[in-house]
Design an enzyme around this catalytic site. Structure first.
Site, short mmCIF file in Angstrom:
data_model
loop_
_atom_site.label_atom_id
_atom_site.label_comp_id
_atom_site.label_asym_id
_atom_site.label_seq_id
_atom_site.Cartn_x
_atom_site.Cartn_y
_atom_site.Cartn_z
N GLY C 195 0.80 -1.21 0.00
CA GLY C 195 0.00 0.00 0.00
C GLY C 195 0.83 1.26 0.00
O GLY C 195 1.99 1.26 -0.40
N LEU C 221 -3.48 -5.63 -6.13
CA LEU C 221 -2.46 -4.61 -5.88
C LEU C 221 -1.29 -5.17 -5.08
O LEU C 221 -1.48 -5.76 -4.01
CB LEU C 221 -3.12 -3.46 -5.11
CG LEU C 221 -2.22 -2.26 -4.88
CD1 LEU C 221 -1.86 -1.60 -6.19
CD2 LEU C 221 -2.91 -1.29 -3.94
N ASP C 222 -0.08 -4.97 -5.58
CA ASP C 222 1.14 -5.41 -4.89
C ASP C 222 1.20 -6.91 -4.66
O ASP C 222 1.96 -7.40 -3.83
CB ASP C 222 1.33 -4.69 -3.53
CG ASP C 222 1.41 -3.18 -3.70
OD1 ASP C 222 1.76 -2.72 -4.80
OD2 ASP C 222 1.11 -2.47 -2.74
N GLU C 223 0.39 -7.66 -5.40
CA GLU C 223 0.36 -9.11 -5.21
C GLU C 223 0.86 -9.87 -6.43
O GLU C 223 0.82 -11.09 -6.46
CB GLU C 223 -1.08 -9.57 -4.89
CG GLU C 223 -1.61 -9.12 -3.56
CD GLU C 223 -0.94 -9.83 -2.39
OE1 GLU C 223 -0.38 -10.92 -2.59
OE2 GLU C 223 -0.98 -9.27 -1.29
#
Lengths: 277, 277, 277, 277
Positions: C195, C221-223
């Site tokens: 995040g 997101l960010d994964e």
């Protein structure tokens, strides 16, 4: 000639270094090593001073205390070897490294006892002529088990309790009993992979680095002040077990290194952070 | 309110920290950051103090000088941005990193000019609106070439001269002209692979790590005081060219990082070593 | 003599290496470098083979396809330089590193264009004679902005889209348009500090290492699958801004290194992981 | 079902992978893991293949030998645990790490005996129920001492001899007796600080990194093929003794890691280099 360490942790104000070092000078104490730090966020001043000389503790500390502002935490620590008790479950690598380093003098520490909730590491511990106590958690409620742990620990009056891969969660009551005196090694680079089975989490996420974190234990699981961290690189050929195997060397060196700094009285705790001088 | 840095480098004796910090306090200068170090081998004391306040340099320095023992080297440095001249040959990565970091402010420095013995890096330099001077060594004896170099450098009055992969050896006369003011990046972890073609030497030796060293230039080739070093891992699949390619990132970051510490007046030279506070 | 790369990604079965290398041998293609990997968890076989010779693609690939099991993803890639479009916001260090490496040939890539949602990096981009397009997000809804982005990107037909500190979140529709073709640099060692504002999170948590992660962008997101990660050590003297400054070098080198591996067709995506051969 | 490892080291030629993997396939041996490497400088091909199945060694190896070019070194290795003898002098950390890892299974090895030229490490060794032999060098010429060493070693028929901080130089005759079977840990990042007292050399030179190198022993002192290296950062506060203390962790992990790779039959020696598959 003796050596002692003066630790100051107080609200910052102008002239603190001058005042403290003046007092050392006045008392004919030589400064072997001096480190300070001011945390601008909190306005707090930290200072660690290694002194050598002939100490008259009372008048010296009276002078120091008069010079320091309100809200100071001040300690004068003699060079007595620190006492630790080590808690373990089944894995031997962190315990083994501490035993070996105490044995060869790399770690200047007095291991009073090792306490396990299983008996796997009894034989290893006793090879080094250190008492091992089995305090099994089986068929007991958590409180009873912790009361037994506390009894086993307290008769040794340790300065610090080291969780060397102790795999059980401690209650707030237990933690509160030993504030900033319990050191844990967590097998991930916190705050990644909080909680259980971090290598399995790391494998599932497909990370390219794994790590270990040594921290003081507080009530918030895996949230205590971090003392040291390190990582190693892994790749797609590592499954969770191979990550665990590869991670052992970094776990043990991070824990030993953190312990070394704590035993040299270099680690200040401030909120959930550490200042290491 | 101004910021200045006081550097002290003198024979150690009792009470130095107290004396110096007292004088700062007396002159109403606040200590923002303070670091000291005593080298036990040489008995020398080093101190770097970042001060904030309203400075009256003369009375302040008079007090400091009276307090310090004989043989002291003392400086009070204002916060003016440092000036550098960069010397290059053909390779662009170290120059490029410094240009980019000066451009985005990561490196607080004023690049006065870039001087090359080839013209390859003229276009890159001028993209950043910095003057490039070609001082070719061809068809000249070494002395003539260095006289031209000195002329090109001296009109900029730089604080430091940075050898960003400048591939020619400098004479003792040139080096003596800029004592502890010439910084070089050597593409090996010194003292391994002194001399020419270190990556070829590294490849022939079959090493598993390669590295880079930033150091001050002295008369003894590759023997000057080391400021910073770092390494990366390689394996049998790297030939000399691939080592050179992989080494570029570590070369540029070691040089930039050393330069950053030098520009912040953190690096003391003591014999052939550095103390970094 | 040409060079091409054969990529195989298929269910594992006995004899696959023999079959594939036999076909190469039969077609008189020399194996310059060969790497395979079997993922035991999923039973999937990955193979990257660099070939040299005179290629008749059709009969060669017909033979290969007959040899491979159902469910195979197979590619034969020629050695044409890959095309990328870079998306940026305001920070220059990752963009600067890619520009510099493309300029000096360290990164074998054709930068088609740079697209920013601010115009800060226009001047830097144009220094390198690469077109910069401002596609501002201001006073537009997210869909309109992405449609403009897509239009700006698609006229260059890039092989990959590189998010070099592009600070806006992309919608699933945008991501789905370029599957496994968008590469992002995240300024933390994921999955820590997912995040916003990871350096502020890191500072608050008091960590002793900070890092960077290059990954393919997916809807989560960010994964997305991680390609590369690295870290640096920090201590209590770093505030969030200093962590950000120190982190820039690791961010840019992690992104460039990941890009280098992707451009050499070494990175296979498998679920949310990568296999790098 | 058995597991064996096939090692090939031969002149490169077209089709080798195909030929070898075909033969494995024909003999119904499943390839668990396969790694190859061609050294372009020497034109030599290296391959390590982990096989699983029901082995009929003779017909399988006959096929393999017919397929390989002249000048091949080929081995088929069963999965029997390797035997080592460890030579030590006075320092315990490398010995301790190997003992501990053999004890907890991290290192899959059978420690037959520890031989010391001093008796300091007898007690530690015997804690782990491993025989310790004192073969003192005092009052003996070098040849006599080595004859006694050889006698002590050879009755255990070890696969490898590990010098875990054995501080005496071995003669060419001794080395020639165990070609590529003696592994040493040198406490510097070779080729820096060849010879005696590397930490003192490192301290005098003022380096910012220190390291350790695990290598096979050859006649040329400190010049044998390097298996692994690693480094740690130091600064001006470290004297030679503190470097030595800090270096112990890296020495022991480099030696253990190299030993792990050797025990898994991953390390090929080629001239004065290693190829690790």
């Amino acid at each position: 000639m003796e050596r002692k360490i003066l630790l100051n942790d107080c609200p910052d104000e102008k002239g603190l270094i001058a005042k403290i070092t003046n007092i050392c000078y006045k008392h004919q104490l030589n400064i072997i090593q001096n480190n300070e730090y001011v945390d601008n966020e909190t306005g707090r001043f930290f200072m660690r001073t290694e002194l050598e000389g002939i100490f008259c503790d009372e008048p010296f500390l009276t002078d120091i205390d008069q010079a320091l502002p309100k809200g100071s935490r001040r300690q004068l620590i003699d060079s007595k070897r620190k006492r630790i008790v080590i808690l373990v479950t089944k894995e031997s690598h962190c315990l083994g490294d501490i035993l070996m380093k105490a044995f060869d003098g790399s770690l200047d520490v007095d291991i009073q006892a090792v306490i396990g909730n299983h008996d796997n590491l009894c034989a290893l511990t006793e090879k080094f002529c250190i008492p091992f106590h089995l305090v099994s958690h089986e068929a007991k409620d958590r409180d009873t088990h912790e009361q037994e742990l506390i009894a086993a620990i307290d008769r040794y009056q340790p300065d610090y309790i080291v969780l060397a891969k102790y795999m059980r969660i401690l209650t707030p009551d237990f933690v509160a009993r030993y504030p900033h005196r319990i050191i844990n090694i967590h097998h991930s680079f916190l705050p990644a992979f909080i909680g259980a089975r971090p290598y399995h989490q790391a494998y599932s996420r497909g990370v390219k680095i794994i790590g270990a974190t040594a921290h003081f234990v507080t009530n918030d699981l895996d949230e205590g002040p971090i003392v040291g961290q390190n990582v190693i690189h892994v790749d797609h050929t590592f499954n969770a077990e191979e990550m665990a195997r590869a991670g052992r060397d970094v776990e043990k060196s991070v824990l030993s290194q953190a312990l070394h700094q704590i035993l040299e009285d270099r680690v200040f705790v401030q909120g959930n952070k550490t200042v290491i001088l």
